[in-house]
Motif scaffolding. Structure first.
Motif, mmCIF file in Angstrom:
data_model
loop_
_atom_site.group_PDB
_atom_site.id
_atom_site.type_symbol
_atom_site.label_atom_id
_atom_site.label_comp_id
_atom_site.label_asym_id
_atom_site.label_seq_id
_atom_site.Cartn_x
_atom_site.Cartn_y
_atom_site.Cartn_z
ATOM 1 N N ALA A 226 0.830 -1.206 0.000
ATOM 2 C CA ALA A 226 0.000 0.000 0.000
ATOM 3 C C ALA A 226 0.864 1.255 0.000
ATOM 4 O O ALA A 226 0.623 2.201 -0.766
ATOM 5 N N ALA A 227 1.893 1.265 0.849
ATOM 6 C CA ALA A 227 2.733 2.455 0.985
ATOM 7 C C ALA A 227 3.488 2.772 -0.296
ATOM 8 O O ALA A 227 3.640 3.946 -0.664
ATOM 9 N N GLU A 228 3.970 1.744 -1.007
ATOM 10 C CA GLU A 228 4.762 1.986 -2.212
ATOM 11 C C GLU A 228 3.937 2.605 -3.336
ATOM 12 O O GLU A 228 4.473 3.180 -4.273
ATOM 13 N N GLN A 229 2.608 2.503 -3.222
ATOM 14 C CA GLN A 229 1.732 3.088 -4.231
ATOM 15 C C GLN A 229 1.205 4.464 -3.816
ATOM 16 O O GLN A 229 0.444 5.089 -4.550
ATOM 17 N N GLY A 230 1.611 4.897 -2.622
ATOM 18 C CA GLY A 230 1.193 6.213 -2.172
ATOM 19 C C GLY A 230 -0.112 6.219 -1.417
ATOM 20 O O GLY A 230 -0.783 7.252 -1.345
ATOM 21 N N ARG A 231 -0.471 5.089 -0.823
ATOM 22 C CA ARG A 231 -1.638 5.069 0.046
ATOM 23 C C ARG A 231 -1.149 5.058 1.487
ATOM 24 O O ARG A 231 -0.405 4.158 1.887
ATOM 25 N N PRO A 232 -1.548 6.056 2.272
ATOM 26 C CA PRO A 232 -1.105 6.110 3.665
ATOM 27 C C PRO A 232 -1.476 4.841 4.421
ATOM 28 O O PRO A 232 -2.507 4.221 4.147
ATOM 29 N N VAL A 233 -0.631 4.475 5.376
ATOM 30 C CA VAL A 233 -0.889 3.290 6.191
ATOM 31 C C VAL A 233 -1.041 3.713 7.651
ATOM 32 O O VAL A 233 -0.192 4.410 8.203
ATOM 33 N N ARG B 116 3.154 12.379 0.728
ATOM 34 C CA ARG B 116 3.980 12.262 1.931
ATOM 35 C C ARG B 116 4.298 10.802 2.238
ATOM 36 O O ARG B 116 5.398 10.478 2.697
ATOM 37 N N GLN B 117 3.340 9.913 1.964
ATOM 38 C CA GLN B 117 3.590 8.491 2.198
ATOM 39 C C GLN B 117 4.685 7.972 1.268
ATOM 40 O O GLN B 117 5.584 7.240 1.692
ATOM 41 N N LEU B 118 4.623 8.358 0.000
ATOM 42 C CA LEU B 118 5.675 7.948 -0.934
ATOM 43 C C LEU B 118 7.040 8.469 -0.497
ATOM 44 O O LEU B 118 8.036 7.737 -0.518
ATOM 45 N N ASP B 119 7.082 9.732 -0.112
ATOM 46 C CA ASP B 119 8.356 10.326 0.305
ATOM 47 C C ASP B 119 8.925 9.597 1.520
ATOM 48 O O ASP B 119 10.148 9.451 1.651
ATOM 49 N N MET B 120 8.036 9.125 2.392
ATOM 50 C CA MET B 120 8.474 8.461 3.618
ATOM 51 C C MET B 120 9.167 7.135 3.332
ATOM 52 O O MET B 120 10.083 6.728 4.059
ATOM 53 N N VAL B 121 8.757 6.434 2.274
ATOM 54 C CA VAL B 121 9.271 5.075 2.050
ATOM 55 C C VAL B 121 10.254 4.982 0.878
ATOM 56 O O VAL B 121 10.597 3.876 0.463
ATOM 57 N N ARG B 122 10.721 6.103 0.367
ATOM 58 C CA ARG B 122 11.671 6.026 -0.752
ATOM 59 C C ARG B 122 12.957 5.300 -0.362
ATOM 60 O O ARG B 122 13.615 4.691 -1.214
ATOM 61 N N CYS B 123 13.308 5.352 0.908
ATOM 62 C CA CYS B 123 14.526 4.668 1.361
ATOM 63 C C CYS B 123 14.369 3.146 1.342
ATOM 64 O O CYS B 123 15.346 2.416 1.538
ATOM 65 N N PHE B 124 13.143 2.647 1.108
ATOM 66 C CA PHE B 124 12.901 1.209 1.039
ATOM 67 C C PHE B 124 12.958 0.695 -0.402
ATOM 68 O O PHE B 124 12.657 -0.470 -0.650
ATOM 69 N N ASP B 125 13.334 1.556 -1.338
ATOM 70 C CA ASP B 125 13.344 1.164 -2.744
ATOM 71 C C ASP B 125 14.281 -0.026 -2.968
ATOM 72 O O ASP B 125 15.334 -0.146 -2.327
ATOM 73 N N TRP B 126 13.901 -0.895 -3.905
ATOM 74 C CA TRP B 126 14.657 -2.123 -4.140
ATOM 75 C C TRP B 126 16.115 -1.864 -4.514
ATOM 76 O O TRP B 126 16.998 -2.673 -4.196
ATOM 77 N N ALA B 127 16.398 -0.769 -5.194
ATOM 78 C CA ALA B 127 17.782 -0.481 -5.577
ATOM 79 C C ALA B 127 18.662 -0.331 -4.338
ATOM 80 O O ALA B 127 19.787 -0.855 -4.281
ATOM 81 N N GLN C 94 -9.142 13.648 7.195
ATOM 82 C CA GLN C 94 -7.921 14.253 6.654
ATOM 83 C C GLN C 94 -7.714 13.880 5.190
ATOM 84 O O GLN C 94 -7.390 14.739 4.361
ATOM 85 N N THR C 95 -7.909 12.612 4.850
ATOM 86 C CA THR C 95 -7.673 12.175 3.474
ATOM 87 C C THR C 95 -8.801 12.578 2.533
ATOM 88 O O THR C 95 -8.603 12.644 1.317
ATOM 89 N N SER C 96 -9.990 12.858 3.070
ATOM 90 C CA SER C 96 -11.084 13.301 2.208
ATOM 91 C C SER C 96 -10.935 14.767 1.827
ATOM 92 O O SER C 96 -11.426 15.206 0.787
ATOM 93 N N GLU C 97 -10.228 15.529 2.656
ATOM 94 C CA GLU C 97 -10.038 16.954 2.393
ATOM 95 C C GLU C 97 -8.857 17.221 1.468
ATOM 96 O O GLU C 97 -8.819 18.232 0.773
ATOM 97 N N SER C 98 -7.881 16.315 1.452
ATOM 98 C CA SER C 98 -6.677 16.543 0.649
ATOM 99 C C SER C 98 -6.005 15.217 0.336
ATOM 100 O O SER C 98 -6.047 14.280 1.141
ATOM 101 N N ARG C 99 -5.376 15.132 -0.852
ATOM 102 C CA ARG C 99 -4.595 13.948 -1.211
ATOM 103 C C ARG C 99 -3.111 14.155 -0.900
ATOM 104 O O ARG C 99 -2.270 13.380 -1.337
ATOM 105 N N GLY C 100 -2.791 15.197 -0.135
ATOM 106 C CA GLY C 100 -1.394 15.469 0.181
ATOM 107 C C GLY C 100 -0.723 14.350 0.952
ATOM 108 O O GLY C 100 0.496 14.162 0.856
ATOM 109 N N CYS C 101 -1.505 13.601 1.724
ATOM 110 C CA CYS C 101 -0.935 12.490 2.491
ATOM 111 C C CYS C 101 -0.362 11.413 1.574
ATOM 112 O O CYS C 101 0.582 10.708 1.952
ATOM 113 N N ASP C 102 -0.936 11.267 0.385
ATOM 114 C CA ASP C 102 -0.451 10.246 -0.542
ATOM 115 C C ASP C 102 1.011 10.501 -0.921
ATOM 116 O O ASP C 102 1.844 9.589 -0.905
#
Length: 306
Positions: free
Chosen positions: A227-234, A281-292, A271-279
């Motif tokens: 879920a997180a890698e697609q930009g859905r907050p967890v 932020r979720q991606l930015d949070m997990v970029r360090c988990f990238d397979w590379a 919060q998520t109904s008012e803005s998609r900004g969390c999406d």
């Protein structure tokens, strides 16, 4: 030799395999996805301990997983290193389409909150259902979708034996009873069984966020990572490596606290109904988990062993 290890029963063949490789002069790396068994393990856990002690290096997902292995195996434990659960992190958050809603048979105008994966006792489904019920008035326009399969052991002889030995069949029966009651409210949907990647990704896209209220855990959840890698907050509980995936502490709950979870569900739906900004932020949070990066971490460990 690098072994991926998930559950204690697998040690029955992985330990002899590792021992055979070691006798032939091979170095052994074991990725331990679950440093502590989710269910009762009995003899399987003792065999698993032998597998873990036969390794040159153990890998765990998250700092808590590393410490859990060290505590479990004691002073004579092999070296334990932290390597994250890899993700294919998107450049931008995914967006639901009309085709997704049509594929799933869902109302495009209704918000959804998602829990998915194997439905097992330690994942806090009972706590989630209690929280959802207590916040039902505030969540009247939102549907809770629970997608996955129960480990009840009803599929074939081997699964029945595993379920009985690990104590999973009792959990499955209790959860099925709770879900039957919850579905009568009309805003809880159970999509039981094994689901294709395409269906799971569609479910993630149509959901405002995903929730993983685990009660006990010592690894990182593949479902939460998906879920997180697609930009859905967890929205997660404070166990294992789950907090490392969350946007911030406001997306983390105390395990087993249904009232806190209810409050968080209401807060995050708003919060998520008012803005998609969390999406984003979720991606930015997990970029360090990238397979590379995960591949680089593995490469460094392999070079140390050569």
């Amino acid at each position: 030799m690098h072994i991926q290890h998930w559950a204690p029963p697998l040690a029955c063949y992985l330990w002899p395999l590792a021992s055979m490789a070691r006798r032939r002069g091979k170095r052994i790396v074991v990725t331990v996805h679950n440093p502590h068994p989710h269910e009762q393990a009995g003899t399987f856990k003792r065999i698993e301990d032998r597998l873990l002690r036969s390794a040159d290096v153990l890998l765990a997902h998250g700092a808590r997983g590393v410490q859990s292995l060290r505590d479990r195996l004691g002073a004579d434990a092999p070296a334990v290193c932290q390597v994250a659960h890899g993700m294919h992190v998107r450049t931008e958050p995914v967006v639901a389409t009309d085709a997704d809603y049509a594929r799933l048979g869902l109302d495009v105008h209704r918000r959804n909150v998602l829990l998915f994966g194997n439905l097992r006792g330690y994942k806090g489904l009972d706590v989630l259902l209690e929280a959802w019920k207590s916040a039902s008035e505030q969540l009247a326009g939102t549907r809770l979708i629970i997608a996955g399969r129960f480990w009840s052991g009803k599929r074939h002889l081997l699964s029945r034996l595993s379920a009985r030995l690990l104590g999973m069949s009792e959990h499955a029966e209790r959860l099925q009873t709770l879900l039957l009651e919850a579905r009568s409210s009309g805003n809880v949907m159970l999509w039981e069984g094994f689901h294709s990647d395409a269906d799971l990704d569609a479910l993630i896209r149509v959901s405002s966020f995903a929730v993983f209220p685990y009660l006990r855990f010592s690894g990182q959840s593949g479902a939460a990572c998906r879920a997180a890698e697609q930009g859905r907050p967890v929205l997660v509980s404070h166990v294992g490596g789950l907090p490392e995936l969350a946007i911030d502490n406001s997306w983390v709950c105390i395990p087993g606290d249904s009232q806190m979870l209810a409050d968080k569900l209401v807060e995050k739906v708003m919060q998520t109904s008012e803005s998609r900004g969390c999406d984003q932020r979720q991606l930015d949070m997990v970029r360090c988990f990238d397979w590379a990066r995960v591949a680089d971490d593995h490469g460094a460990i392999y070079r140390e062993l050569l």
